[in-house]
Design a protein around this motif. Structure first.
Motif, PDB file in Angstrom:
ATOM      1  N   THR A  68       0.867  -1.249  -0.166  1.00  0.00           N
ATOM      2  CA  THR A  68       0.114  -0.235  -0.039  1.00  0.00           C
ATOM      3  C   THR A  68       0.779   1.396   0.048  1.00  0.00           C
ATOM      4  OG1 THR A  68      -1.701  -1.063   1.203  1.00  0.00           O
ATOM      5  CG2 THR A  68      -1.856   1.189   1.013  1.00  0.00           C
ATOM      6  N   ALA A  69       2.006   1.216   0.875  1.00  0.00           N
ATOM      7  CA  ALA A  69       2.909   2.506   0.790  1.00  0.00           C
ATOM      8  C   ALA A  69       3.471   2.623  -0.526  1.00  0.00           C
ATOM      9  CB  ALA A  69       3.919   2.342   1.932  1.00  0.00           C
ATOM     10  N   SER A  70       3.864   1.575  -1.037  1.00  0.00           N
ATOM     11  CA  SER A  70       4.492   1.512  -2.300  1.00  0.00           C
ATOM     12  C   SER A  70       3.620   2.166  -3.384  1.00  0.00           C
ATOM     13  CB  SER A  70       5.224   0.149  -2.713  1.00  0.00           C
ATOM     14  OG  SER A  70       5.719   0.310  -4.065  1.00  0.00           O
ATOM     15  N   LEU A  71       2.272   1.583  -3.575  1.00  0.00           N
ATOM     16  CA  LEU A  71       1.527   2.117  -4.447  1.00  0.00           C
ATOM     17  C   LEU A  71       1.134   3.403  -4.432  1.00  0.00           C
ATOM     18  CD1 LEU A  71      -1.005  -1.043  -4.233  1.00  0.00           C
ATOM     19  CD2 LEU A  71       0.342  -0.183  -6.211  1.00  0.00           C
ATOM     20  N   ASN A  72       1.232   4.066  -3.104  1.00  0.00           N
ATOM     21  CA  ASN A  72       0.870   5.479  -2.881  1.00  0.00           C
ATOM     22  C   ASN A  72       2.392   6.397  -2.874  1.00  0.00           C
ATOM     23  OD1 ASN A  72      -2.220   5.715  -2.379  1.00  0.00           O
ATOM     24  ND2 ASN A  72      -1.439   3.850  -1.462  1.00  0.00           N
ATOM     25  N   ASP A  73       3.518   5.687  -3.142  1.00  0.00           N
ATOM     26  CA  ASP A  73       4.885   6.358  -3.191  1.00  0.00           C
ATOM     27  C   ASP A  73       5.253   7.250  -2.098  1.00  0.00           C
ATOM     28  OD1 ASP A  73       7.117   7.064  -4.577  1.00  0.00           O
ATOM     29  OD2 ASP A  73       6.359   8.947  -5.175  1.00  0.00           O
ATOM     30  N   VAL A  74       4.944   6.565  -0.809  1.00  0.00           N
ATOM     31  CA  VAL A  74       5.335   7.310   0.234  1.00  0.00           C
ATOM     32  C   VAL A  74       6.136   5.981   1.161  1.00  0.00           C
ATOM     33  CG1 VAL A  74       3.276   8.479   0.689  1.00  0.00           C
ATOM     34  CG2 VAL A  74       3.211   6.363   1.614  1.00  0.00           C
ATOM     35  N   ASP A  75       6.644   6.709   2.120  1.00  0.00           N
ATOM     36  CA  ASP A  75       7.732   5.843   3.029  1.00  0.00           C
ATOM     37  C   ASP A  75       7.086   5.606   4.477  1.00  0.00           C
ATOM     38  OD1 ASP A  75       9.887   4.532   4.163  1.00  0.00           O
ATOM     39  OD2 ASP A  75      10.760   6.650   4.636  1.00  0.00           O
ATOM     40  N   VAL A  76       6.434   4.202   4.497  1.00  0.00           N
ATOM     41  CA  VAL A  76       5.979   3.794   5.729  1.00  0.00           C
ATOM     42  C   VAL A  76       6.898   2.776   6.185  1.00  0.00           C
ATOM     43  CG1 VAL A  76       3.988   2.845   6.636  1.00  0.00           C
ATOM     44  CG2 VAL A  76       3.747   4.738   5.274  1.00  0.00           C
ATOM     45  N   GLU A  77       7.537   2.760   7.359  1.00  0.00           N
ATOM     46  CA  GLU A  77       7.973   1.452   7.898  1.00  0.00           C
ATOM     47  C   GLU A  77       7.057   0.458   8.273  1.00  0.00           C
ATOM     48  OE1 GLU A  77      10.688   2.358  11.398  1.00  0.00           O
ATOM     49  OE2 GLU A  77      10.737   4.564  10.560  1.00  0.00           O
ATOM     50  N   THR A  78       7.533  -1.013   8.201  1.00  0.00           N
ATOM     51  CA  THR A  78       6.619  -1.951   8.676  1.00  0.00           C
ATOM     52  C   THR A  78       7.184  -2.762   9.589  1.00  0.00           C
ATOM     53  OG1 THR A  78       7.166  -3.387   6.839  1.00  0.00           O
ATOM     54  CG2 THR A  78       5.449  -2.196   6.433  1.00  0.00           C
ATOM     55  N   ARG A  79       6.557  -3.039  10.793  1.00  0.00           N
ATOM     56  CA  ARG A  79       7.428  -3.590  11.824  1.00  0.00           C
ATOM     57  C   ARG A  79       6.237  -4.610  12.675  1.00  0.00           C
ATOM     58  NH1 ARG A  79      11.211  -0.605  16.142  1.00  0.00           N
ATOM     59  NH2 ARG A  79      11.331  -2.444  17.903  1.00  0.00           N
ATOM     60  N   LEU A  80       7.023  -5.995  12.716  1.00  0.00           N
ATOM     61  CA  LEU A  80       6.114  -6.857  13.803  1.00  0.00           C
ATOM     62  C   LEU A  80       6.183  -6.384  15.015  1.00  0.00           C
ATOM     63  CD1 LEU A  80       7.760 -10.294  12.777  1.00  0.00           C
ATOM     64  CD2 LEU A  80       5.308  -9.624  12.621  1.00  0.00           C
ATOM     65  N   PHE A  81       4.838  -6.602  15.788  1.00  0.00           N
ATOM     66  CA  PHE A  81       4.700  -6.007  16.939  1.00  0.00           C
ATOM     67  C   PHE A  81       3.858  -6.788  17.747  1.00  0.00           C
ATOM     68  CE2 PHE A  81       3.026  -2.831  20.157  1.00  0.00           C
ATOM     69  CZ  PHE A  81       4.257  -2.532  20.735  1.00  0.00           C
ATOM     70  N   ASP A  82       4.135  -7.463  18.677  1.00  0.00           N
ATOM     71  CA  ASP A  82       3.154  -8.380  19.522  1.00  0.00           C
ATOM     72  C   ASP A  82       2.871  -7.738  20.713  1.00  0.00           C
ATOM     73  OD1 ASP A  82       2.331 -10.611  21.122  1.00  0.00           O
ATOM     74  OD2 ASP A  82       3.156 -11.941  20.038  1.00  0.00           O
ATOM     75  N   TRP A  83       1.665  -7.658  21.115  1.00  0.00           N
ATOM     76  CA  TRP A  83       1.081  -6.865  21.998  1.00  0.00           C
ATOM     77  C   TRP A  83       1.352  -7.699  23.400  1.00  0.00           C
ATOM     78  CZ3 TRP A  83      -4.729  -6.174  20.346  1.00  0.00           C
ATOM     79  CH2 TRP A  83      -4.752  -5.057  18.986  1.00  0.00           C
ATOM     80  N   ASP A  84       1.612  -8.977  23.399  1.00  0.00           N
ATOM     81  CA  ASP A  84       2.044  -9.600  24.478  1.00  0.00           C
ATOM     82  C   ASP A  84       3.516  -9.459  24.915  1.00  0.00           C
ATOM     83  OD1 ASP A  84      -0.030 -10.976  25.087  1.00  0.00           O
ATOM     84  OD2 ASP A  84       0.260 -12.589  23.484  1.00  0.00           O
ATOM     85  N   ASP A  85       4.396  -9.017  23.894  1.00  0.00           N
ATOM     86  CA  ASP A  85       5.936  -9.055  23.995  1.00  0.00           C
ATOM     87  C   ASP A  85       6.069  -7.376  24.385  1.00  0.00           C
ATOM     88  OD1 ASP A  85       6.026 -11.573  23.961  1.00  0.00           O
ATOM     89  OD2 ASP A  85       6.857 -11.591  21.681  1.00  0.00           O
ATOM     90  N   LEU A  86       5.534  -6.470  23.801  1.00  0.00           N
ATOM     91  CA  LEU A  86       5.814  -4.937  23.599  1.00  0.00           C
ATOM     92  C   LEU A  86       7.611  -4.806  23.497  1.00  0.00           C
ATOM     93  CD1 LEU A  86       3.390  -3.928  26.611  1.00  0.00           C
ATOM     94  CD2 LEU A  86       3.139  -3.988  24.297  1.00  0.00           C
TER      95      LEU A  86
END
Length: 260
Positions: A120-138
């Protein structure tokens, strides 16, 4: 996970009425979501749970994400760090970036969902980081967010405290938190209650069967005042303990005297 999938099937806003090609429901299609003057392009599954039974729920632009994106579409996030929890297709994250955010992080517990968010970020030509984030581990992102975004992330009573703790973990002092949930879902009322205890509610908006709330996390001044108050309570407690020790010593001396 089985409970989550069952609840999502019940609330599937994308349910089709049938298809001549049963595999079509598992395919991703390019769609455009119009948010004010913005046309956000994404790829989403045509059905949250396609013909093969595969879980595509993170690959659908749900109603809450649209409501959230429309709400923040009128904001300016110039210079801000924005974190989206449970990002799905990451439409709100992309809107935040287009509204001037210096850094946007789209998080989810699924690598497959994060790949869709990156698309989605690429299709809209914007820089968005993606990151695994588990609510149990924080793990990571502690107090990094000036703005927190969250849409349709509560489906059970158990999810409510996990989401609240995640928000408190990543929000900076004084951060703005935008949350949109579908009314009536299990755990949503509990979540609103937990948020009311932790942050100041500054806005509530109803949009059809969705509710959007905006919160403000406690600022540094308020946190320092609370810390000072706690220190005062601790000092009072220590004084009480010292007085109790003196009383015990006096009692011991009196008892020893009486036994002689």
């Amino acid at each position: 996970m089985s409970e989550l999938r069952a609840l999502m099937r019940e609330d599937d806003d994308t349910a089709s009425t049938g298809s001549e090609d049963p595999d079509a429901e598992d395919r991703a299609t390019v769609t455009t979501v119009t948010i004010g003057d913005l046309d956000i392009v994404t790829q989403e599954a045509t059905h949250a749970f396609g013909a093969s039974g595969a879980d595509q729920s993170g690959n659908v632009v749900w109603g809450a994400a649209r409501v959230l994106a429309e709400r923040i579409g009128g904001e300016s996030f110039a210079g801000a760090t924005v974190v989206e929890l449970g990002c799905g297709c990451a439409v709100p994250a992309v809107v935040a970036k287009k509204r001037g955010a210096a850094r946007v992080v789209a998080t989810d517990a699924s690598q497959a969902v994060l790949r869709r968010a990156a698309q989605t970020a690429s299709l809209n030509d914007v820089d968005v980081e993606t990151r695994l984030f588990d609510w149990d581990d924080l793990d990571g992102l502690r107090r990094e967010a000036d703005v927190v975004l969250c849409a349709d992330c509560v489906y059970s009573e158990g999810a409510a405290p996990l989401l609240q703790k995640s928000i408190l973990h990543i929000a900076k002092p004084g951060a703005s938190v935008y949350v949109c949930c579908k009314s009536g879902r299990r755990g949503v009322a509990a979540f609103w209650g937990l948020m009311a205890d932790a942050m100041e509610e500054v806005e509530t908006k109803e949009a059809g069967d969705h509710v959007l709330k905006v919160y403000r996390s406690k600022g540094r001044g308020q946190l320092l005042d609370e810390l000072a108050a706690k220190r005062g309570e601790l000092a009072d407690c220590r004084a009480c303990m010292a007085g109790l020790k003196d009383d015990l010593r006096t009692m011991a001396v009196t008892m020893e005297s009486d036994m002689q």
